[in-house]
Design a protein around this motif. Structure first.
Motif, PDB file in Angstrom:
ATOM      1  N   VAL A 173      -4.293  -1.881 -15.547  1.00  0.00           N
ATOM      2  CA  VAL A 173      -4.041  -0.504 -16.134  1.00  0.00           C
ATOM      3  C   VAL A 173      -4.100   0.484 -15.587  1.00  0.00           C
ATOM      4  O   VAL A 173      -3.586   1.549 -15.525  1.00  0.00           O
ATOM      5  CB  VAL A 173      -4.636  -0.542 -17.644  1.00  0.00           C
ATOM      6  N   PRO A 174      -5.278   0.667 -14.766  1.00  0.00           N
ATOM      7  CA  PRO A 174      -5.633   2.021 -13.943  1.00  0.00           C
ATOM      8  C   PRO A 174      -4.362   2.179 -12.916  1.00  0.00           C
ATOM      9  O   PRO A 174      -3.993   3.521 -12.580  1.00  0.00           O
ATOM     10  CB  PRO A 174      -6.729   1.641 -13.244  1.00  0.00           C
ATOM     11  N   TYR A 175      -3.753   1.255 -12.348  1.00  0.00           N
ATOM     12  CA  TYR A 175      -2.742   1.530 -11.539  1.00  0.00           C
ATOM     13  C   TYR A 175      -1.500   2.106 -12.102  1.00  0.00           C
ATOM     14  O   TYR A 175      -0.799   2.930 -11.589  1.00  0.00           O
ATOM     15  CB  TYR A 175      -2.222   0.364 -10.659  1.00  0.00           C
ATOM     16  N   ILE A 176      -1.227   1.839 -13.384  1.00  0.00           N
ATOM     17  CA  ILE A 176      -0.042   2.148 -14.398  1.00  0.00           C
ATOM     18  C   ILE A 176      -0.472   3.656 -14.506  1.00  0.00           C
ATOM     19  O   ILE A 176       0.325   4.841 -14.298  1.00  0.00           O
ATOM     20  CB  ILE A 176       0.045   1.588 -15.580  1.00  0.00           C
ATOM     21  N   LYS A 177      -1.723   3.969 -14.755  1.00  0.00           N
ATOM     22  CA  LYS A 177      -2.128   5.278 -15.208  1.00  0.00           C
ATOM     23  C   LYS A 177      -2.063   6.109 -14.075  1.00  0.00           C
ATOM     24  O   LYS A 177      -1.490   7.508 -14.167  1.00  0.00           O
ATOM     25  CB  LYS A 177      -3.487   5.420 -15.713  1.00  0.00           C
ATOM     26  N   MET A 178      -2.374   5.552 -12.915  1.00  0.00           N
ATOM     27  CA  MET A 178      -2.428   6.439 -11.498  1.00  0.00           C
ATOM     28  C   MET A 178      -0.849   7.000 -11.225  1.00  0.00           C
ATOM     29  O   MET A 178      -0.529   8.033 -11.201  1.00  0.00           O
ATOM     30  CB  MET A 178      -2.686   5.651 -10.352  1.00  0.00           C
ATOM     31  N   THR A 179       0.220   5.884 -11.436  1.00  0.00           N
ATOM     32  CA  THR A 179       1.470   6.449 -11.586  1.00  0.00           C
ATOM     33  C   THR A 179       2.084   7.393 -12.527  1.00  0.00           C
ATOM     34  O   THR A 179       2.631   8.521 -11.855  1.00  0.00           O
ATOM     35  CB  THR A 179       2.449   5.197 -11.604  1.00  0.00           C
ATOM     36  N   LEU A 180       1.487   7.458 -13.649  1.00  0.00           N
ATOM     37  CA  LEU A 180       1.817   8.520 -14.550  1.00  0.00           C
ATOM     38  C   LEU A 180       1.370   9.613 -14.524  1.00  0.00           C
ATOM     39  O   LEU A 180       2.065  10.972 -14.374  1.00  0.00           O
ATOM     40  CB  LEU A 180       1.494   7.924 -16.039  1.00  0.00           C
ATOM     41  N   GLN A 181      -0.067   9.872 -13.966  1.00  0.00           N
ATOM     42  CA  GLN A 181      -0.596  10.988 -13.449  1.00  0.00           C
ATOM     43  C   GLN A 181      -0.061  11.521 -12.271  1.00  0.00           C
ATOM     44  O   GLN A 181      -0.014  12.785 -12.120  1.00  0.00           O
ATOM     45  CB  GLN A 181      -2.195  10.721 -13.299  1.00  0.00           C
ATOM     46  N   MET A 182       0.476  10.725 -11.335  1.00  0.00           N
ATOM     47  CA  MET A 182       1.048  11.561 -10.390  1.00  0.00           C
ATOM     48  C   MET A 182       2.486  11.865 -10.578  1.00  0.00           C
ATOM     49  O   MET A 182       2.953  12.951  -9.863  1.00  0.00           O
ATOM     50  CB  MET A 182       1.170  10.361  -8.981  1.00  0.00           C
TER      51      MET A 182
END
Length: 411
Positions: A173-182
């Motif tokens: 999940v953190p990698y998906i959140k990283m994508t969205l935050q970028m």
């Protein structure tokens, strides 16, 4: 190149500057390809990021991304939305064994034209780029978060954006959140409600600079070094954020079990061994940070601690089958490792602090195998096969270990 790491008592207390996160950099490179006004600071100097940049900028008809799995996934999505583009994307033999069918089928739902050139569901691929109109798709979320991130990164350039429904338990999940935050950083509006992620279309975006945080996956090897060192040993690492986008920052909490503390001062962190391990058994769910599993397993080996690491189903389809590789190499010291599709257990204690013939660690062309085992030089002399493989994510790894007093020689 094989190297021998000679046993040392403790590392020298120095300051290490690790380059930018590979995960953040590769996302930033794709966003810059879609929005040219983006600037990138402190990007990764890894092979993977170089291959990603080269593939985007050189516009070749045949692109070979070697072992770079992130590049394979992200570029498949990128080229699928480039009108009048025809490209073949391939990789190493191992890359052609790593599945990509879930991503390809999702892109086809959007209207993409992608053909398998060899085995169904696997690279190499031929991609005929076109304008995609569809904006509602569903995808299995249990296999790899990179499939999801690849779709999200291109979504703001789709005419109608993207409404992506996730099926099953979401991994990493953190990698998906990283994508969205970028995406949010460059001005793209997103929403994640329940099992649906929405990315809204954006044609005009303001100029943005994406500053890349140093790589927590690379930092994990220094956590292992401190954990295996005497109480009182410390190191300082540069350019890390307390509120990190990277899931591997959970290493801070996990290594407290090994007596390692983390102190933030500005953008630096100080790692210090303050106590012996608090317990003789570690249990950790690494569903959201599978890339640090090798580091943790080898740390437990070096500290003579049993462990049960779960949430590791994605490790089977990495640069190698990382679970089998860990079992093979740890058992060279005489221990017992039990693996399943999802877990690794170190079930017998092993005292590796001994003066015997050095164990040769096979890396299986996997950068993390080489770097995860290197800290064991705090306990014993060992040999690392194909040590140059570290360039995939951390080209200066051996140079930086020399800075802190590691002794090594080419064999």
């Amino acid at each position: 190149m094989n190297i021998r790491l000679h046993k040392i008592e403790k590392p020298e207390s120095r300051i290490i500057k690790i380059s930018g996160s590979k995960s953040e950099t590769n996302r930033a490179l794709l966003l810059k390809a879609l929005q040219h006004s983006i600037q990138i600071e402190n990007g990764s100097d890894s092979d993977d990021s170089y291959l990603m940049l080269q593939a985007i900028s050189e516009k070749k008809e045949v692109i070979d991304i070697g072992h770079a799995g992130t590049a394979m996934r992200f570029l498949t999505a990128y080229f699928a939305i480039q009108p009048d583009c025809s490209v073949i994307i391939k990789g190493s033999d191992r890359m052609h064994e790593r599945p990509i069918g879930i991503l390809v089928e999702a892109l086809k739902q959007l209207g993409a034209e992608i053909h398998y050139l060899e085995k169904q569901g696997y690279p190499p691929l031929k991609i005929i780029g076109k304008k995609l109109i569809q904006n509602r798709i569903s995808i299995q979320a249990t296999v790899s978060s990179q499939y999801i991130s690849a779709l999200l990164l291109i979504a703001f350039r789709l005419e109608n954006g993207l409404r992506l429904q996730l099926i099953g338990k979401v991994t990493s999940v953190p990698y998906i959140k990283m994508t969205l935050q970028m995406l949010n950083r460059i001005g793209v509006k997103t929403d994640w409600t329940d099992d649906v992620i929405t990315v809204y279309p954006a044609s005009e975006l303001a100029d943005t600079t994406l500053s890349i945080e140093s790589d927590w996956s690379s930092a994990s090897y220094y956590y292992a070094i401190i954990a295996l060192s005497p109480v009182g040993t410390f190191l300082e690492l540069r350019d890390f954020e307390k509120e990190s986008l990277q899931g591997d920052a959970c290493i801070i909490r996990i290594y407290e079990n090994f007596g390692v503390t983390t102190h933030f001062k500005g953008k630096s962190i100080r790692l210090e061994k303050v106590a012996s391990p608090a317990k003789e058994y570690l249990e950790a769910d690494l569903t959201n940070a599978p890339d640090i599993a090798q580091t943790i397993a080898v740390t437990c080996l070096g500290l003579n601690i049993l462990c049960n690491l779960t949430g590791l189903h994605t490790l089977r389809i990495k640069e190698t089958d990382r679970l089998q590789a860990l079992k093979n190499e740890i058992e060279k010291w005489g221990g017992t490792v039990c693996i399943t599709e999802n877990s690794l257990q170190l079930t017998s204690k092993i005292n590796i602090n001994r003066d015997t013939k050095p164990v040769l660690i096979k890396t299986y062309q996997d950068h993390r195998m080489a770097m995860a085992f290197a800290p064991l030089a705090l306990k014993t002399t060992l040999d690392i096969q194909e040590a140059e493989v570290v360039s995939k994510s951390y080209p200066d790894f051996w140079k930086d270990l020399k800075k802190i007093g590691f002794k090594m020689q080419e064999l």
